[in-house]
Design an enzyme around this catalytic site. Structure first.
Site, PDB file in Angstrom:
ATOM      1  CD1 TRP A 127     -25.673 -15.743  22.834  1.00 59.31           C
ATOM      2  CD2 TRP A 127     -26.808 -17.794  22.672  1.00 59.31           C
ATOM      3  NE1 TRP A 127     -24.827 -16.794  22.634  1.00 59.31           N
ATOM      4  CE2 TRP A 127     -25.638 -17.982  22.504  1.00 59.31           C
ATOM      5  CE3 TRP A 127     -27.765 -18.880  22.551  1.00 59.31           C
ATOM      6  CZ2 TRP A 127     -25.041 -19.168  22.360  1.00 59.31           C
ATOM      7  CZ3 TRP A 127     -27.161 -20.059  22.381  1.00 59.31           C
ATOM      8  CH2 TRP A 127     -25.753 -20.272  22.330  1.00 59.31           C
ATOM      9  CG  ASP A 208     -31.070 -19.725  26.925  1.00 57.28           C
ATOM     10  OD1 ASP A 208     -30.456 -20.411  27.624  1.00 57.28           O
ATOM     11  OD2 ASP A 208     -30.523 -19.313  25.870  1.00 57.28           O
ATOM     12  CB  ALA A 210     -27.039 -19.880  29.898  1.00 60.50           C
ATOM     13  CE  LYS A 243     -21.887 -19.279  29.291  1.00 59.57           C
ATOM     14  NZ  LYS A 243     -22.474 -19.899  27.900  1.00 59.57           N
TER      15      LYS A 243
END
Length: 394
Positions: A127, A208, A210, A243
């Site tokens: 990312w 991470d 997400a 999300k």
């Protein structure tokens, strides 16, 4: 003093959004911005979120500050959702942050405080904000091989070879599930091999996560994170609620610091609170309280999980439809990886020139590295995209 400032590079995704907005073609397709969209192009408010907000509106009597680390109930609920019973709660320090990005920023600053010379190993690609924040903080980055442009899968041998060069005191940044930007993920055996490298090198994992719930299911998507956390003495986890709860604008995230014993947890908890104080004082509470309300209410949680499953299955259906349409048009199975990838994104593994051609000739907008948001499609636009991919010669 402002005359000394220099213009910063434009954000490529924001620039792409503006180009899409300015494009007059009715047939244009936006596959750039990383938000979930339903078949009508709307990013909906989930039913459970609406219900939780209504409960809060009726019951909340104050907008006073919460603690520096946020409401403890939010920390408890999120630790349970992400980690389950993998690690004793007493070994986990947790602090609410402004979104997953805020958690990542706080994690990097924590690393700087604890080990100023730490190198952070990042997947190639990753990312872009990972790289941007690390560069801004002046932290050393070491890329490790991850995506294979030929197979559109994970270059696992290259990944392992690169991670073996990490040392004790270094940090290895991993995507817990639904790798952004590629959509290519490790399988269970590969995760076991990564854990072995972490144990052998003494490097600290930072995960991470997400997109929990967007790949193979809420618990399945957390399985790798739980396995890593249980296998190493220390771990950092940055989790986002944007999300899976659809509360992008509420900026709701959390940073967890896992330690080998409860005495270290107390120090870690105080450090997370200190970092919050330096950067923004008290974290935002509205989104965190929505999440806490949902996770602690059986009916709301059940409805949320059902809607999350619908979202996940919709994206899987779009993946299968696109892969099938491309197989029909191309007469080959070279696009089968699209059905294997997980999460919102897939990377086509093509050149920026081809991406430009898709945009210029067909009004199809995706990031220059060929990352596309599968959730930007619907049943009617999949054939349009497939036809365009074949026509430009990908």
């Amino acid at each position: 003093m402002f005359e000394t400032l220099q213009a910063q590079p434009a954000d490529k995704i924001l620039a792409l959004m503006q180009m899409y907005k300015d494009d007059p073609r009715e047939t244009k397709i936006d596959l750039g911005v990383g938000v979930y969209k339903d078949a009508t192009g709307l990013t909906p408010v989930m039913r459970a979120v609406k219900a939780a907000e209504h409960q809060l509106w009726e019951a909340q009597t104050s907008k006073a500050y919460t603690g520096l680390a946020g409401d403890p109930a939010f920390g408890d609920a999120m630790v349970q959702m992400v980690l389950g019973d993998a690690v004793p709660r007493a070994q986990v320090a947790a602090a609410a942050t402004p979104g997953g990005t805020g958690a990542i920023r706080q994690a990097f600053e924590l690393i700087q405080m604890a080990r100023p010379q730490a190198r952070v190993f990042v997947s190639n690609p990753t990312w872009p904000n990972h790289l941007s924040i690390l560069k801004y903080l002046g932290m050393e980055m070491v890329p490790y091989r991850y995506f294979d442009d030929e197979t559109r899968g994970v270059d696992f041998d290259g990944m392992i070879a690169d991670l073996k060069t990490a040392q004790k005191g270094d940090v290895v940044l991993l995507h817990g599930c639904c790798h952004n930007p590629t959509g290519a993920n490790l399988n269970a055996a590969e995760w076991d091999a990564v854990i072995k490298v972490l144990q052998d090198t003494g490097a600290t994992p930072m995960i991470d996560i997400a997109y929990q719930g967007f790949g193979d299911g809420l618990d399945a998507d957390a399985a790798a994170t739980r396995k890593v956390a249980a296998a190493v003495p220390e771990c950092l986890i940055a989790a986002s609620c944007s999300k899976n709860f659809g509360i992008y604008r509420e900026r709701t995230g959390i940073l967890m610091a896992l330690s080998a014993d409860t005495s270290a947890q107390k120090l870690n908890q105080g450090t997370l609170a200190f970092l919050n104080r330096q950067n923004f004082s008290f974290p935002p509470d509205h989104g965190a309280r929505i999440v806490t309300t949902i996770l602690n209410d059986d009916a709301l949680r059940s409805d949320w999980m059902a809607e999350l499953e619908d979202i996940r299955n919709t994206m899987l259906g779009l993946r299968s439809q696109l892969a099938g349409e491309l197989q029909r048009l191309s007469g080959s199975d070279r696009f089968g990886f699209l059905a294997e990838h997980r999460g919102m994104f897939s990377r086509l593994g093509t050149s920026s020139d081809m991406v430009d051609k898709l945009r210029e000739d067909h009004g199809i907008y995706m990031v220059g590295d060929s990352r596309m948001n599968i959730a930007g499609l619907n049943a009617e636009t999949v054939p349009i995209l497939a036809k365009a991919i074949i026509e430009v010669g990908i």
